[in-house]
Motif scaffolding. Sequence first.
Motif, PDB file in Angstrom:
ATOM      1  N   ALA A 107     -26.212 -54.338  15.155  1.00  0.00           N
ATOM      2  CA  ALA A 107     -26.347 -52.876  15.885  1.00  0.00           C
ATOM      3  C   ALA A 107     -25.274 -51.961  15.041  1.00  0.00           C
ATOM      4  O   ALA A 107     -25.302 -51.874  14.100  1.00  0.00           O
ATOM      5  N   ALA A 108     -24.816 -50.577  15.992  1.00  0.00           N
ATOM      6  CA  ALA A 108     -24.558 -50.127  14.741  1.00  0.00           C
ATOM      7  C   ALA A 108     -24.740 -49.097  13.778  1.00  0.00           C
ATOM      8  O   ALA A 108     -24.884 -48.790  13.188  1.00  0.00           O
ATOM      9  N   PHE A 109     -25.753 -48.278  14.688  1.00  0.00           N
ATOM     10  CA  PHE A 109     -27.058 -47.490  13.927  1.00  0.00           C
ATOM     11  C   PHE A 109     -27.115 -45.856  13.886  1.00  0.00           C
ATOM     12  O   PHE A 109     -25.863 -45.788  15.566  1.00  0.00           O
ATOM     13  N   SER A 110     -27.295 -45.380  13.225  1.00  0.00           N
ATOM     14  CA  SER A 110     -26.636 -43.599  13.388  1.00  0.00           C
ATOM     15  C   SER A 110     -27.550 -43.223  14.329  1.00  0.00           C
ATOM     16  O   SER A 110     -28.674 -43.925  14.647  1.00  0.00           O
ATOM     17  N   ASP A 111     -27.496 -42.331  15.189  1.00  0.00           N
ATOM     18  CA  ASP A 111     -28.147 -42.212  16.100  1.00  0.00           C
ATOM     19  C   ASP A 111     -29.275 -41.934  15.324  1.00  0.00           C
ATOM     20  O   ASP A 111     -31.150 -41.752  15.703  1.00  0.00           O
ATOM     21  N   ALA A 112     -29.668 -40.543  14.237  1.00  0.00           N
ATOM     22  CA  ALA A 112     -31.269 -40.755  12.873  1.00  0.00           C
ATOM     23  C   ALA A 112     -31.855 -41.745  13.258  1.00  0.00           C
ATOM     24  O   ALA A 112     -32.734 -42.445  12.976  1.00  0.00           O
ATOM     25  N   ARG A 113     -31.215 -43.125  12.814  1.00  0.00           N
ATOM     26  CA  ARG A 113     -31.636 -44.147  12.214  1.00  0.00           C
ATOM     27  C   ARG A 113     -32.226 -45.166  13.417  1.00  0.00           C
ATOM     28  O   ARG A 113     -33.865 -45.808  13.540  1.00  0.00           O
ATOM     29  N   ARG A 114     -31.359 -45.271  14.450  1.00  0.00           N
ATOM     30  CA  ARG A 114     -31.909 -45.556  16.100  1.00  0.00           C
ATOM     31  C   ARG A 114     -33.638 -44.979  16.035  1.00  0.00           C
ATOM     32  O   ARG A 114     -34.143 -45.739  16.212  1.00  0.00           O
ATOM     33  N   LEU A 115     -33.673 -43.574  15.892  1.00  0.00           N
ATOM     34  CA  LEU A 115     -35.218 -42.811  15.785  1.00  0.00           C
ATOM     35  C   LEU A 115     -35.485 -43.587  14.849  1.00  0.00           C
ATOM     36  O   LEU A 115     -37.395 -43.463  15.295  1.00  0.00           O
ATOM     37  N   GLU A 116     -35.533 -43.570  13.843  1.00  0.00           N
ATOM     38  CA  GLU A 116     -36.626 -44.400  12.773  1.00  0.00           C
ATOM     39  C   GLU A 116     -36.525 -45.353  12.888  1.00  0.00           C
ATOM     40  O   GLU A 116     -38.053 -45.850  12.285  1.00  0.00           O
ATOM     41  N   LEU A 117     -36.168 -46.310  13.525  1.00  0.00           N
ATOM     42  CA  LEU A 117     -35.846 -47.369  13.633  1.00  0.00           C
ATOM     43  C   LEU A 117     -37.414 -48.053  15.063  1.00  0.00           C
ATOM     44  O   LEU A 117     -38.328 -48.863  14.709  1.00  0.00           O
ATOM     45  N   ILE A 118     -37.304 -47.172  16.007  1.00  0.00           N
ATOM     46  CA  ILE A 118     -38.206 -47.346  16.800  1.00  0.00           C
ATOM     47  C   ILE A 118     -39.911 -46.874  15.975  1.00  0.00           C
ATOM     48  O   ILE A 118     -41.066 -47.431  16.466  1.00  0.00           O
ATOM     49  N   ASP A 119     -40.181 -45.963  15.265  1.00  0.00           N
ATOM     50  CA  ASP A 119     -41.298 -45.926  14.282  1.00  0.00           C
ATOM     51  C   ASP A 119     -41.420 -46.905  13.344  1.00  0.00           C
ATOM     52  O   ASP A 119     -42.780 -47.358  13.287  1.00  0.00           O
ATOM     53  N   GLN A 120     -40.595 -47.619  13.050  1.00  0.00           N
ATOM     54  CA  GLN A 120     -40.537 -48.766  11.750  1.00  0.00           C
ATOM     55  C   GLN A 120     -41.344 -49.947  12.577  1.00  0.00           C
ATOM     56  O   GLN A 120     -41.572 -50.705  12.065  1.00  0.00           O
ATOM     57  N   LEU A 121     -40.442 -50.432  13.537  1.00  0.00           N
ATOM     58  CA  LEU A 121     -40.835 -51.258  14.779  1.00  0.00           C
ATOM     59  C   LEU A 121     -42.493 -51.317  15.341  1.00  0.00           C
ATOM     60  O   LEU A 121     -42.245 -52.590  15.644  1.00  0.00           O
ATOM     61  N   GLU A 122     -42.573 -50.361  15.583  1.00  0.00           N
ATOM     62  CA  GLU A 122     -43.769 -49.745  16.475  1.00  0.00           C
ATOM     63  C   GLU A 122     -44.821 -51.164  15.872  1.00  0.00           C
ATOM     64  O   GLU A 122     -45.546 -51.827  16.676  1.00  0.00           O
ATOM     65  N   PRO A 123     -45.465 -51.240  14.335  1.00  0.00           N
ATOM     66  CA  PRO A 123     -46.215 -51.893  14.023  1.00  0.00           C
ATOM     67  C   PRO A 123     -46.046 -53.459  14.554  1.00  0.00           C
ATOM     68  O   PRO A 123     -47.293 -54.242  15.017  1.00  0.00           O
ATOM     69  N   LEU A 124     -44.718 -53.252  14.898  1.00  0.00           N
ATOM     70  CA  LEU A 124     -44.666 -55.453  14.793  1.00  0.00           C
ATOM     71  C   LEU A 124     -44.615 -55.401  16.076  1.00  0.00           C
ATOM     72  O   LEU A 124     -44.426 -56.490  16.973  1.00  0.00           O
ATOM     73  N   VAL A 125     -44.328 -54.931  17.180  1.00  0.00           N
ATOM     74  CA  VAL A 125     -44.837 -54.464  18.934  1.00  0.00           C
ATOM     75  C   VAL A 125     -45.728 -55.307  19.363  1.00  0.00           C
ATOM     76  O   VAL A 125     -46.766 -55.119  18.783  1.00  0.00           O
ATOM     77  N   GLN A 126     -44.539 -56.398  20.122  1.00  0.00           N
ATOM     78  CA  GLN A 126     -46.118 -57.843  20.865  1.00  0.00           C
ATOM     79  C   GLN A 126     -46.774 -56.753  21.516  1.00  0.00           C
ATOM     80  O   GLN A 126     -45.720 -56.028  22.889  1.00  0.00           O
ATOM     81  N   ARG A 127     -48.509 -57.128  22.045  1.00  0.00           N
ATOM     82  CA  ARG A 127     -48.775 -56.452  23.072  1.00  0.00           C
ATOM     83  C   ARG A 127     -49.293 -56.780  24.151  1.00  0.00           C
ATOM     84  O   ARG A 127     -49.859 -57.958  23.729  1.00  0.00           O
TER      85      ARG A 127
END
Length: 350
Positions: free
Chosen positions: A249-269
């Motif tokens: 954990a312990a990500f910056s505010d900006a990095r937390r938002l970037e991670l959402i976009d970065q991880l989106e293609p890997l989300v199981q649906r």
Amino acid sequence: MDLPVALPLEPMLAKAIPDIPETGPKGGALSYEPKWDGFRGIAYFDGTDVEIGSRGSKTLTRYFPELVETLRAQLPRPCVLDGEIIVRTGARGAEHLDWESLSQRIHPAESRIRKLAEETPAAFVAFDLLAVRDRSLLDEPFETRRRELEILLADVAAPLHLTQTTRDAAVARTWLTEFEGAGLDGVVAKGLADTYQPGKRTMLKIKHERTADTVVLAYRVHKSGAGVGSLLLGLYDDSGELRGVGGVAAFSDARRLELIDQLEPLVQRDADGNAVTGEGERNRFSSNKDTSFVKLRPELVVEVRYDQMEGARFRHTAQFLRWRPDRDPRSCTFAQLERPISYDLDRVIG
């Protein structure tokens, strides 16, 4: 309670450094002692009653009735002790600290507390003396406090213990390596001339640091509702099963938002295109905390820094180091983890 220090008292804290120092920050002489992996506790004894305060100034008294009895029976005079509450486990000659059994002691039911006090009794390891009789020792140097502590606890017996110390940095380096096998997580260094400063990071702590390549299994949304709060990590065991080992954990505010976009293609649906979610175990210390997570396909590898293992999991939250796109997730196994050589806790605690 009528004692010469204000209650509750915040414990003095430690700041992390990478190696065993020869001298203090200002060149002063140091005393070294094992870093116990338990619950920090300040024990108050007024000659009749006992109270045990936690690092967060909450009372631990009701959770450890066996320690209340021990402190009341063995302490020879009113005092305030700083120490650690631990639980010992294992056969004689192969004892070690048991964090899981210790954490289970925080339970709302009185009957459960009494049962666990008999099945997994706790011990108290004292490492500082903050007051004795009607004297506050907060303004005394540690060298004086330690000497008074040794006098006070000269005749005590298990489950009350006096931690061992050394002034030899070479011995402390040996402890850092050997004592981990008994479940301890490092060494603490204290200035012999330092006074006790509640709430301040005056002591020095040297903990084990290792790295591991882990598979990202899922993420939890930050408590603010925006972005990634933590990544859940896993390793493959000998049978090829991917097992959860902890989080980072312990990500910056900006990095937390970037991670959402970065991880989106890997989300199981699921079949309807909805993100597959899960629910983690609730921690007894924060039972209202949201433990839900979004599952990811196990294709992303991250290198993390960790200090030690508790069974098959990281004992503390790991620290993010870097992504490892060059690593095959299947190569991230438990075999890469360094296992400390077993060491008998009884040789540490005496």
